[in-house]
Motif scaffolding. Structure first.
Motif, PDB file in Angstrom:
ATOM      1  N   ALA A   1       0.831  -1.216   0.000  1.00 33.73           N
ATOM      2  CA  ALA A   1       0.000   0.000   0.000  1.00 33.73           C
ATOM      3  C   ALA A   1       0.861   1.260   0.000  1.00 33.73           C
ATOM      4  CB  ALA A   1      -0.929  -0.007   1.215  1.00 33.73           C
TER       5      ALA A   1
ATOM      6  N   GLU B   1       0.973   3.733  -3.256  1.00 38.29           N
ATOM      7  CA  GLU B   1       0.597   5.144  -3.091  1.00 38.29           C
ATOM      8  C   GLU B   1       1.709   6.047  -3.624  1.00 38.29           C
ATOM      9  OE1 GLU B   1      -1.220   8.664  -2.232  1.00 38.29           O
ATOM     10  OE2 GLU B   1      -2.145   6.673  -2.160  1.00 38.29           O
TER      11      GLU B   1
ATOM     12  N   GLU C   1      -7.346  -4.859   8.132  1.00 36.86           N
ATOM     13  CA  GLU C   1      -8.201  -5.660   7.251  1.00 36.86           C
ATOM     14  C   GLU C   1      -8.511  -7.027   7.858  1.00 36.86           C
ATOM     15  OE1 GLU C   1      -5.492  -8.136   4.115  1.00 36.86           O
ATOM     16  OE2 GLU C   1      -5.843  -6.054   3.559  1.00 36.86           O
TER      17      GLU C   1
ATOM     18  N   PHE D   1      -4.022   1.335   9.333  1.00 38.00           N
ATOM     19  CA  PHE D   1      -4.022   0.004   8.738  1.00 38.00           C
ATOM     20  C   PHE D   1      -3.168  -0.968   9.545  1.00 38.00           C
ATOM     21  CE2 PHE D   1      -2.613  -3.187   5.581  1.00 38.00           C
ATOM     22  CZ  PHE D   1      -3.850  -3.635   5.153  1.00 38.00           C
TER      23      PHE D   1
ATOM     24  N   GLU E   1      -6.527   3.204   5.496  1.00 37.43           N
ATOM     25  CA  GLU E   1      -7.172   2.763   4.257  1.00 37.43           C
ATOM     26  C   GLU E   1      -8.612   3.273   4.246  1.00 37.43           C
ATOM     27  OE1 GLU E   1      -7.066  -1.386   1.852  1.00 37.43           O
ATOM     28  OE2 GLU E   1      -8.070  -1.474   3.796  1.00 37.43           O
TER      29      GLU E   1
ATOM     30  N   ALA F   1     -12.563  -1.044   1.858  1.00 45.13           N
ATOM     31  CA  ALA F   1     -11.553  -0.508   2.765  1.00 45.13           C
ATOM     32  C   ALA F   1     -11.773  -1.043   4.172  1.00 45.13           C
ATOM     33  CB  ALA F   1     -11.622   1.018   2.769  1.00 45.13           C
TER      34      ALA F   1
END
Length: 679
Positions: A88, A92, A477, A526, A540, A548
């Motif tokens: 991530a 980004e 997550e 995250f 996120e 997300a």
């Protein structure tokens, strides 16, 4: 063999024999770069990624290219599924460079891990030229690279509040705003073929979950048509394995015809939930078949001996994309005999093949349809019994003929978050279809997550499991998806242990993923505060193929606030949604899971409590009708849960209480009375 031979990730192990001196992500590689003052090359991919395999064959197995990489760079390979935090951050960074992201993702870093350049796949000669250019720039223009890297590092460390210009807003849940979200999203619908008006086409389950909730409020027939045409065309198209069940990751065209053939657990898990939820509304037998077939596929090809589900199947077998799933016309004629003619009409088989030829030069066919069983039976003059029998026989023959083929590669790591999604899919399928096997499989998955992927001392989740060992500190997550799965399992089984475990994990999230900066405190990081510190700590926000982690977590907090009578959880969910609302109104297509929660908040959510020996029969009767804006609590005898405590049966009969905003109406014993009370 290089250092990757000591890793457990199937993707990293695929590169263990490369002449590139790969390191896994970790302290050893980062220290080497710092001590030898070399730039770092981070190459990120995953095992089912077709172009990752291509770049490995062309460049990373090339001795001359490997020599350049080894002499001038510290080379790190990352499995994006194993380390979504690393992926991530550098994805980004690449977006900030103005580069279209994707995998393989190759990012060049300064020795202190700050990125200065990145890109995706390159052919071998261009890759070799780029390596030379980066080496020269690092040696001759170091100051400029360092300045660029500092700019990207500042961007990565800017808060999401700054990046998205999110002001602190009180969430206002109005039908007018819900309508605006729908209308803005609908501008991009493909109303003829389903999905969004683009190619390639991804399933994107959260879009249609939102549409189901929007339709529940508005009864807008256009929204219902979009749900039906999309779910029908996906289930009939080549993106769905018509013989063995399960969905591929996406369709390369806009017809749902030619898939990129890898099958991912996260897609199939979410689509189980979506097709199950859509069934009570549509009563479409196609959706039932998809759910049953997809669960059969997952049990057959992805279930580990320990009880968790593996991550993915490759697109390729024998070095050829889709070879396992496609058919030559002579093969089909030989296998099906007299059934070939009608089968070829139904599945659009052509003599020369309806897809690109294989390496052997023979034309190959992707099995795909445009009409339902009912439509085809009507055209052929068959009864549905005849149609079902003919299809069953033909599919069984093809399944038997396909079984001995060389199978696509299996990514046999088990991911906590994706298994949480699968748990929700199985629990939802059980709620709708009442199949005991679905509940058995759901409980098995939950026990695996709670036993094998949860640290019994700290309560922490682990992100990945392989070779009997769980590793990598869990990410948001993982917590969000597993809590969501446990909440679904509780409402299917009424086993309170799962609800209490969901609450325990939520408390852990509040303590270890929160932001101490009072200006951004609503949203969660995250990464765990106890996890590895990277060059930036991100949140996120945007929903993608997987929603997300913050949007899933906001939904969990709202559900728990009702089931556990925790107003503070509900306030936190509303604060999160309020912070996101300005962005949601601008870009609903990027925030469709947030939009689903918004739809839940436009009207009060029904809190339904069931007490008595027929608790499961009543639960099944309630779930048999489409009514997504509800939470369920139940017990056969007594319970100390807030919705059930101090309640009793009426005249010895199983009794149902319908409540809104913690205020309950008079108890009833007839499900039909429940429907009259719901609004």
């Amino acid at each position: 063999m290089n250092r990757l031979s000591q890793e457990s990730s199937p993707y990293l192990l695929q590169h263990a024999h490369n002449p590139v001196d790969w390191y896994p992500w970790g302290e050893e590689a980062l220290t080497k770069a710092h001590q030898e003052d070399k730039p770092i090359l981070v190459s990120i991919g995953y095992s089912a990624c077709h172009w990752c395999h291509v770049m490995e064959r062309e460049s990373f197995e090339n001795e001359q290219i490997a020599r350049i990489m080894n002499d001038h760079f510290v080379c790190i390979k990352v499995d994006r599924e194993e380390r979504p935090d690393v992926d991530a951050i550098y994805m980004e960074a690449v977006h900030a460079m103005g580069v279209q992201g994707g995998w393989p993702l190759n990012v060049f870093l300064m020795p202190d891990a700050r990125p200065f350049y990145g890109l995706t796949y390159l052919p071998p000669q261009q890759w070799a030229n780029l390596l030379g250019s980066v080496r020269s720039a690092f040696n001759d223009h170091r100051d400029q690279l360092a300045e660029s890297a500092e700019g990207f590092a500042r961007h990565l460390n800017a808060s999401e509040i700054q990046l998205y210009n999110l002001t602190e807003t009180d969430a206002l849940f109005t039908p007018e705003t819900l309508e605006q979200l729908y209308r803005k999203l609908a501008l991009k619908f493909d109303t003829e073929k389903g999905g969004m008006n683009r190619a390639p086409k991804f399933p994107m389950p959260s879009i249609y979950t939102f549409l189901l909730r929007y339709y529940h409020h508005t009864q807008n027939e256009s929204a219902l048509r979009q749900i039906i045409v999309t779910l029908n065309r996906m289930a009939l198209g080549g993106i769905y394995d018509q013989i063995g069940g399960g969905f591929a990751r996406y369709s390369v065209d806009d017809m749902w015809f030619a898939p990129h053939f890898e099958k991912m657990l996260y897609d199939n898990a979410q689509l189980l939930t979506l097709y199950s939820e859509a069934y009570p509304l549509t009563q479409n037998p196609l959706y039932r078949r998809v759910v049953y077939q997809t669960i059969d596929f997952a049990r057959r090809e992805l279930l580990s001996p320990e009880g968790g589900f593996y991550s993915a199947l490759d697109a390729d077998s024998e070095g050829e994309e889709g070879k396992f799933y496609t058919w030559t016309t002579p093969e089909l004629k030989e296998i099906l005999g007299n059934d070939f003619e009608w089968f070829s009409d139904l599945y659009h088989i052509t003599e020369e093949g309806n897809w690109e030829p294989g390496h052997d030069g023979h034309g190959r066919n992707i099995l795909h349809r445009t009409v339902t069983d009912e439509e085809f039976a009507r055209q052929a003059g068959w009864s549905m019994e005849e149609m079902n029998e003919m299809l069953s026989v033909a599919h069984a023959r093809l399944m038997s003929a396909r079984s001995p083929r060389v199978r696509p590669g299996l990514d046999d790591k088990v991911l906590c978050s994706w298994n949480g999604l699968m748990l929700k899919g199985l629990a939802t399928a059980y709620r709708i279809f009442g199949e005991p096997d679905f509940l058995t499989l759901a409980v098995q998955t939950a026990n695996f997550l709670n036993g094998q992927m949860t640290d019994q001392h700290t309560g922490q989740l682990r992100h990945t499991f392989k070779n009997g060992k769980a590793s990598v500190t869990g990410f948001l997550e993982d917590y969000a998806a597993v809590i969501d799965g446990y909440l679904a399992l509780y409402q299917a089984s009424f086993d309170e242990a799962w609800l209490r475990t969901a609450d325990q994990l939520t408390r852990y999230v509040m303590e270890h993923f929160g932001d101490n900066d009072e200006s951004t405190t609503e949203l969660f990081y995250f990464t765990d505060s106890a996890g590895e510190a990277l060059i930036a700590r991100r949140k996120e926000i945007l929903d993608n193929v997987i929603p997300a982690s913050n949007s899933i977590m906001a939904g969990n907090l709202y559900t728990l606030s009702l089931l556990m009578d925790r107003p503070d959880y509900g306030e936190r969910a509303d604060q999160m949604l309020g912070r996101i609302q300005p962005l949601l109104q601008q870009y609903p297509g990027e925030l469709t899971n947030w939009a689903s929660l918004y739809a839940m908040r436009v009207r009060p959510t029904a809190e339904i409590a069931i007490l008595g020996p027929q608790v499961q029969e009543i639960r099944r009767a309630i779930d048999a009708r489409f009514y997504p804006n509800k939470v369920l609590s139940g017990t056969e005898s007594e319970s100390r849960l807030p919705l059930l405590e101090n309640r009793s049966m009426t005249k010895g009969q199983t009794t149902i209480y319908v409540c809104y905003n913690r205020a309950c109406q008079l108890p009833v014993t007839d499900v039909e009375e429940v429907w009259r009370m719901l609004h």
